[in-house]
Design a protein around this motif. Structure first.
Motif, PDB file in Angstrom:
ATOM      1  N   LEU A 231       0.818  -1.216   0.000  1.00 44.49           N
ATOM      2  CA  LEU A 231       0.000   0.000   0.000  1.00 44.49           C
ATOM      3  C   LEU A 231       0.851   1.266   0.000  1.00 44.49           C
ATOM      4  O   LEU A 231       0.673   2.154  -0.840  1.00 44.49           O
ATOM      5  CB  LEU A 231      -0.929   0.000   1.218  1.00 44.49           C
ATOM      6  N   THR A 232       1.798   1.354   0.918  1.00 50.13           N
ATOM      7  CA  THR A 232       2.549   2.609   1.120  1.00 50.13           C
ATOM      8  C   THR A 232       3.875   2.649   0.362  1.00 50.13           C
ATOM      9  O   THR A 232       4.513   3.702   0.297  1.00 50.13           O
ATOM     10  CB  THR A 232       2.829   2.808   2.611  1.00 50.13           C
ATOM     11  N   ASP A 233       4.295   1.523  -0.171  1.00 50.04           N
ATOM     12  CA  ASP A 233       5.548   1.417  -0.929  1.00 50.04           C
ATOM     13  C   ASP A 233       6.780   1.722  -0.078  1.00 50.04           C
ATOM     14  O   ASP A 233       7.815   2.163  -0.581  1.00 50.04           O
ATOM     15  CB  ASP A 233       5.525   2.339  -2.151  1.00 50.04           C
ATOM     16  N   ASP A 264       2.372   5.915  15.689  1.00 52.99           N
ATOM     17  CA  ASP A 264       1.024   5.383  15.526  1.00 52.99           C
ATOM     18  C   ASP A 264       0.069   6.547  15.246  1.00 52.99           C
ATOM     19  O   ASP A 264       0.139   7.600  15.899  1.00 52.99           O
ATOM     20  CB  ASP A 264       0.588   4.656  16.804  1.00 52.99           C
ATOM     21  N   ILE A 265      -0.818   6.376  14.262  1.00 54.86           N
ATOM     22  CA  ILE A 265      -1.799   7.404  13.932  1.00 54.86           C
ATOM     23  C   ILE A 265      -2.872   7.415  15.006  1.00 54.86           C
ATOM     24  O   ILE A 265      -3.465   6.372  15.333  1.00 54.86           O
ATOM     25  CB  ILE A 265      -2.421   7.149  12.552  1.00 54.86           C
ATOM     26  N   CYS A 283      -4.802   8.065   3.447  1.00 60.63           N
ATOM     27  CA  CYS A 283      -4.223   8.689   4.626  1.00 60.63           C
ATOM     28  C   CYS A 283      -2.916   7.996   5.020  1.00 60.63           C
ATOM     29  O   CYS A 283      -1.911   8.654   5.315  1.00 60.63           O
ATOM     30  CB  CYS A 283      -5.226   8.641   5.783  1.00 60.63           C
ATOM     31  N   LEU A 284      -2.928   6.664   5.037  1.00 64.62           N
ATOM     32  CA  LEU A 284      -1.712   5.914   5.378  1.00 64.62           C
ATOM     33  C   LEU A 284      -0.570   6.241   4.406  1.00 64.62           C
ATOM     34  O   LEU A 284       0.585   6.400   4.822  1.00 64.62           O
ATOM     35  CB  LEU A 284      -2.004   4.413   5.360  1.00 64.62           C
ATOM     36  N   CYS A 285      -0.909   6.340   3.121  1.00 66.93           N
ATOM     37  CA  CYS A 285       0.119   6.658   2.119  1.00 66.93           C
ATOM     38  C   CYS A 285       0.682   8.065   2.337  1.00 66.93           C
ATOM     39  O   CYS A 285       1.894   8.282   2.227  1.00 66.93           O
ATOM     40  CB  CYS A 285      -0.469   6.544   0.715  1.00 66.93           C
ATOM     41  N   GLU A 309       0.564   1.637  12.280  1.00 67.13           N
ATOM     42  CA  GLU A 309       1.840   1.814  12.977  1.00 67.13           C
ATOM     43  C   GLU A 309       3.000   1.854  11.977  1.00 67.13           C
ATOM     44  O   GLU A 309       3.052   1.065  11.025  1.00 67.13           O
ATOM     45  CB  GLU A 309       2.076   0.682  13.976  1.00 67.13           C
ATOM     46  N   PHE A 310       3.935   2.766  12.235  1.00 63.65           N
ATOM     47  CA  PHE A 310       5.140   2.897  11.422  1.00 63.65           C
ATOM     48  C   PHE A 310       6.368   2.854  12.334  1.00 63.65           C
ATOM     49  O   PHE A 310       6.293   3.241  13.505  1.00 63.65           O
ATOM     50  CB  PHE A 310       5.132   4.219  10.643  1.00 63.65           C
ATOM     51  N   VAL A 311       7.485   2.377  11.768  1.00 64.92           N
ATOM     52  CA  VAL A 311       8.745   2.313  12.506  1.00 64.92           C
ATOM     53  C   VAL A 311       9.799   3.044  11.694  1.00 64.92           C
ATOM     54  O   VAL A 311       9.862   2.897  10.475  1.00 64.92           O
ATOM     55  CB  VAL A 311       9.196   0.852  12.734  1.00 64.92           C
ATOM     56  N   VAL A 312      10.635   3.821  12.401  1.00 62.11           N
ATOM     57  CA  VAL A 312      11.753   4.494  11.741  1.00 62.11           C
ATOM     58  C   VAL A 312      13.041   4.033  12.416  1.00 62.11           C
ATOM     59  O   VAL A 312      13.221   4.224  13.627  1.00 62.11           O
ATOM     60  CB  VAL A 312      11.635   6.026  11.822  1.00 62.11           C
ATOM     61  N   LEU A 313      13.908   3.411  11.633  1.00 62.23           N
ATOM     62  CA  LEU A 313      15.201   2.940  12.122  1.00 62.23           C
ATOM     63  C   LEU A 313      16.234   3.996  11.766  1.00 62.23           C
ATOM     64  O   LEU A 313      16.432   4.316  10.596  1.00 62.23           O
ATOM     65  CB  LEU A 313      15.539   1.600  11.468  1.00 62.23           C
ATOM     66  N   LEU A 314      16.886   4.569  12.786  1.00 63.12           N
ATOM     67  CA  LEU A 314      17.730   5.759  12.591  1.00 63.12           C
ATOM     68  C   LEU A 314      19.172   5.528  13.020  1.00 63.12           C
ATOM     69  O   LEU A 314      19.447   4.831  14.008  1.00 63.12           O
ATOM     70  CB  LEU A 314      17.163   6.930  13.400  1.00 63.12           C
ATOM     71  N   GLN A 315      20.092   6.147  12.248  1.00 65.74           N
ATOM     72  CA  GLN A 315      21.501   6.125  12.629  1.00 65.74           C
ATOM     73  C   GLN A 315      21.793   7.370  13.489  1.00 65.74           C
ATOM     74  O   GLN A 315      22.634   8.201  13.176  1.00 65.74           O
ATOM     75  CB  GLN A 315      22.378   6.108  11.378  1.00 65.74           C
ATOM     76  N   ILE A 316      21.067   7.480  14.577  1.00 59.90           N
ATOM     77  CA  ILE A 316      21.207   8.597  15.514  1.00 59.90           C
ATOM     78  C   ILE A 316      21.564   8.030  16.879  1.00 59.90           C
ATOM     79  O   ILE A 316      20.969   7.048  17.331  1.00 59.90           O
ATOM     80  CB  ILE A 316      19.897   9.420  15.600  1.00 59.90           C
ATOM     81  N   THR A 317      22.516   8.668  17.545  1.00 55.91           N
ATOM     82  CA  THR A 317      22.956   8.172  18.852  1.00 55.91           C
ATOM     83  C   THR A 317      22.616   9.140  19.987  1.00 55.91           C
ATOM     84  O   THR A 317      22.544   8.745  21.139  1.00 55.91           O
ATOM     85  CB  THR A 317      24.477   7.942  18.844  1.00 55.91           C
TER      86      THR A 317
END
Length: 399
Positions: A231-233, A264-265, A283-285, A309-317
């Motif tokens: 759906l969201t690609d 989470d929306i 909306c999700l897109c 629900e969405f997840v963001v994996l970050l290279q932030i310390t």
């Protein structure tokens, strides 16, 4: 269909013609697969030509010294030409035609020796000239037109000199021609077969490469589909699980921590129920695009974990930098101003809540601990009223 694919398709009807779109690839193929053979045949022909000095000494002894000097000089010139063609210019047509051209010159030079000799064995020895046409034709691997031209030149030189050696008598020339013609035709047929075989092998190789490329592209598409949310690609849960584990393993190897956002929306179920699933999907897109656009290139990756629900994996310390990024993402989604008249808190627009945590937080001993911390913080953000970021401020470096 690409130019190379259309070229391969048309060549199936006639393996004799290499399409223009494949000419450069064909030349590289011949050099790569037959360059050593063409080089070897030049040396073999040169050695065979030099060994004829012994036959000259036996059958035309009055020309033995001239034969030795002539063959030695021509061999030196031949070595220079071989160096220039095979190591300097590396042109496939020159590689293919070098030995036949040398053959033309050698034929002229040898007949000059015969015409100047007074040996009674000359009429017999002249039949050895068939060696020139055999060597010229059996060594070609690229250009049949070129070998036809060289064969015509060699044949013309041989027959013309036969006529001169016999003072224009037609019978000896006819007898010689009867013996010479089958050799010429057979060697040309072998040359045609060899060149055609090279072309067919090249086209088969191109077809196999096309099939390999199609299979690789298909595998890539399948791999992308398996790791992409339809759906969201963006990345799906499977892709996130793999990426999380990979980042954890890298952290253990190089000691560089990373961070996670769980988004989470807010009140998405009433939004979906009242506006419809189609609007809900849109909306999700939009939210997925907004989150992705809020990251700098190489800063992190976004995944749809499931539902809203969405997840963001970050290279932030740094926790402060993580909080600032999370707040910016929350504001950007709110600024989309997506209408939500059916949320119970009366805010009337779509928002998100975020749980944020780094691998340096206390209690994070495994990859799943990091996600569990984010999930707990997200729940806390919702309990505190939604549309906010809750992060792990009390953290410690892992031992």
């Amino acid at each position: 269909m690409s130019a190379s694919e259309s070229g391969i398709a048309s060549s199936r009807q006639s393996a004799w013609v290499i399409p223009a779109a494949l000419q450069t690839a064909y030349q590289h193929y011949v050099v790569q697969h037959h360059g050593r053979f063409l080089l070897a045949i030049n040396f073999i022909a040169m050695i065979a030509y030099d060994l004829y000095v012994f036959a000259d000494a036996l059958l035309i002894p009055d020309m033995a010294l001239e034969s030795l000097l002539l063959r030695g000089g021509m061999s030196l010139v031949g070595l220079v030409n071989i160096y220039l063609v095979f190591w300097r210019y590396r042109n496939v047509l020159l590689m293919d035609m070098l030995m036949p051209v040398h053959d033309i010159i050698s034929t002229i030079a040898w007949f000059e020796l015969l015409k100047r000799s007074s040996s009674p064995d000359v009429p017999t020895f002249v039949y050895a000239s068939v060696v020139f046409i055999i060597l010229a034709n059996l060594g070609a691997r690229y250009s049949f037109r070129g070998i036809l031209a060289c064969s015509a030149a060699i044949s013309g030189i041989i027959l013309y000199n036969q006529w001169l050696l016999h003072d224009g008598q037609s019978k000896p020339v006819l007898v010689f021609s009867i013996a010479y013609l089958p050799v010429l035709l057979f060697s040309l047929f072998i040359s045609w077969t060899n060149i055609n075989g090279v072309r067919r092998a090249f086209l088969d190789d191109q077809e196999k490469q096309r099939q390999r490329d199609e299979l690789a592209a298909l595998n890539l598409r399948l791999a992308r589909q398996a790791s992409t949310d339809a759906l969201t690609d963006i990345g799906n849960r499977r892709a996130f699980d793999l990426a999380l584990e990979e980042n954890w393993q890298q952290m253990q190897r190089n000691g560089r921590p990373f961070s996670l956002l769980l988004l989470d929306i807010d009140f998405f179920k009433p939004f979906n129920d009242h506006y419809g699933h189609q609007v809900g999907d849109q909306c999700l897109c939009e939210v997925a695009r907004c989150i992705s656009a809020g990251l700098r290139q190489g800063q992190g990756n976004v995944y749809r974990y499931g539902g809203e629900e969405f997840v963001v994996l970050l290279q932030i310390t740094d926790v402060g930098e993580l909080n600032a990024l999370a707040e910016r993402l929350r504001e950007q989604v709110a600024n989309l101003a997506i209408e939500h008249q059916y949320r119970p808190d009366g805010l009337n627009r779509l928002t998100i809540s975020i749980g944020a945590c780094t691998t340096q937080a206390a209690g994070v001993q495994q990859a799943r601990d990091l996600f569990a911390q984010c999930d707990r913080l997200l729940y806390q953000a919702k309990q505190q009223g939604r549309n906010q970021v809750c992060s792990q401020l009390l953290h410690a470096l892992r031992a």
